[in-house]
Design a protein around this motif. Structure first.
Motif, PDB file in Angstrom:
ATOM      1  N   ALA A 152      30.648  -3.694  36.378  1.00  0.00           N
ATOM      2  CA  ALA A 152      30.684  -4.032  37.802  1.00  0.00           C
ATOM      3  C   ALA A 152      29.274  -4.200  38.360  1.00  0.00           C
ATOM      4  CB  ALA A 152      31.430  -2.953  38.581  1.00  0.00           C
ATOM      5  N   LEU A 225      33.726   0.665  42.137  1.00  0.00           N
ATOM      6  CA  LEU A 225      34.351  -0.653  42.036  1.00  0.00           C
ATOM      7  C   LEU A 225      34.557  -1.284  43.405  1.00  0.00           C
ATOM      8  CD1 LEU A 225      37.027  -0.169  39.214  1.00  0.00           C
ATOM      9  CD2 LEU A 225      34.788  -1.274  39.058  1.00  0.00           C
ATOM     10  N   CYS A 228      30.991  -2.381  44.686  1.00  0.00           N
ATOM     11  CA  CYS A 228      30.553  -3.577  43.952  1.00  0.00           C
ATOM     12  C   CYS A 228      31.438  -4.771  44.269  1.00  0.00           C
ATOM     13  CB  CYS A 228      30.556  -3.297  42.453  1.00  0.00           C
ATOM     14  SG  CYS A 228      29.287  -2.149  41.886  1.00  0.00           S
TER      15      CYS A 228
END
Length: 343
Positions: A152, A225, A228
């Motif tokens: 990521a 996550l 990102c």
């Protein structure tokens, strides 16, 4: 033109840089694995019982090479077209620009992800023999979580590099801006945490939520996550807009979107104030100049440093951008000439 034909066209044009990046990552994975095989005590602790693929002691060569490859490919995929006139050919095709952009981004992300996964697979297979001989188990769940976080991060950095390759029209300036911005991100994060801590009245550790997350826990992985994903999604849509509105007349300009010079200059001033004045980097500079280092700058020193950073950023930005158009707060060269002649 079909999607497959467009893929083949882009592949033939960019295959050299793509294959070079893949080979570089594979070699890094092989080198890193054999380094552990030759001298395992330097990378694996003596009492280690659970090992993740990313827990080798020291800075991992594979991670560094992955970041460099993602930055280089991200810049080259968009900047190189200015000097090969390939962008003129692409824009003349009976294909929407948005479709071309999506194929380029797909090629970028696909290359970075596939190369990193292959390199890590080779690294893991080579390292497996050492782990078995030392009776060290592999924490597969933790390894997968950490690898997904790294992927990521790499994808986000590749989109950052694509942004500079698309928005800045000169090779040295684009490469330098990408390098400086990437290296300054830790200081910008430090400055942002200091601001949050000061506003909320918390300590630095209390405000630093990301610093307390465990990379081997689902909640930590999810938060990384999400962050990102938000940054990558924003850069994706921003660059898509830029690619749709890109003018070939501004291809060789330092900044390729004249109507946004003021906004970019304002963002640069604010970003550098956070990354320098509000972080330990600024405190280190003041300590170097005064021989008295303080973790937190006094208010007067902070204000003076902020003014200096803002003025220098505005001055350098005006100096760089004035050759390609007027900058807010500056008198355009042609306007100045007209004023002088009228006098």
């Amino acid at each position: 033109m079909t999607k497959r034909t467009l893929w083949q066209l882009l592949w033939r044009h960019y295959r050299v840089i793509v294959l070079t990046g893949i080979v570089a990552l594979l070699l890094a994975g092989i080198k890193e694995g054999y380094s552990i095989v030759q001298r395992p005590s330097l990378y694996i602790a003596v009492n280690e019982t659970s090992f993740t693929l990313t827990s080798a002691n020291g800075i991992r060569m594979g991670l560094v090479v992955s970041i460099l490859v993602s930055l280089v490919i991200g810049v080259v995929l968009f900047l190189n077209d200015n000097f090969t006139n390939f962008d003129q050919y692409l824009f003349s095709l009976p294909v929407p620009r948005r479709q071309i952009y999506r194929r380029k981004i797909g090629l970028l992300i696909g290359t970075v992800v596939s190369a990193y996964v292959l390199a890590e697979a080779i690294y893991g297979l080579i390292t497996w023999r050492v782990l078995v001989n030392r009776h060290v188990g592999v924490n597969w769940v933790g390894s997968i979580y950490e690898e997904v976080e790294i992927l990521a991060l790499i994808i986000t950095l590749s989109l950052v590099a694509a942004t500079f390759g698309l928005w800045v029209g000169r090779v040295f300036a684009s490469a330098l801006a990408t390098f400086v911005f990437t290296c300054s991100l830790p200081f910008a994060y430090d400055g942002l945490i200091n601001i949050v801590a000061g506003v909320t009245g918390q300590t630095y550790r209390q405000a630093d939520i990301l610093g307390t997350l465990s990379s081997q826990h689902p909640s930590g992985l999810l938060i990384v996550l999400v962050i990102c994903g938000v940054i990558s999604g924003g850069l994706y849509w921003l660059n898509q807009w830029a690619f749709d509105h890109l003018s070939l007349e501004n291809g060789q300009d330092f900044f390729r979107f004249p109507q946004l010079r003021g906004a970019v200059l304002s963002f640069s001033i604010g970003y550098l104030i956070i990354a320098i004045s509000c972080s330990q980097f600024g405190a280190g500079i003041v300590g170097l100049l005064t021989d008295h280092y303080k973790p937190q700058l006094p208010l007067v020193t902070f204000i003076l440093l902020t003014i200096a950073v803002a003025y220098l950023t505005w001055s350098l930005g005006a100096l760089v951008l004035i050759s390609t158009g007027p900058v807010p707060g500056c008198l355009d060269v042609q306007e100045a000439g007209v004023t002088i002649e009228s006098v």
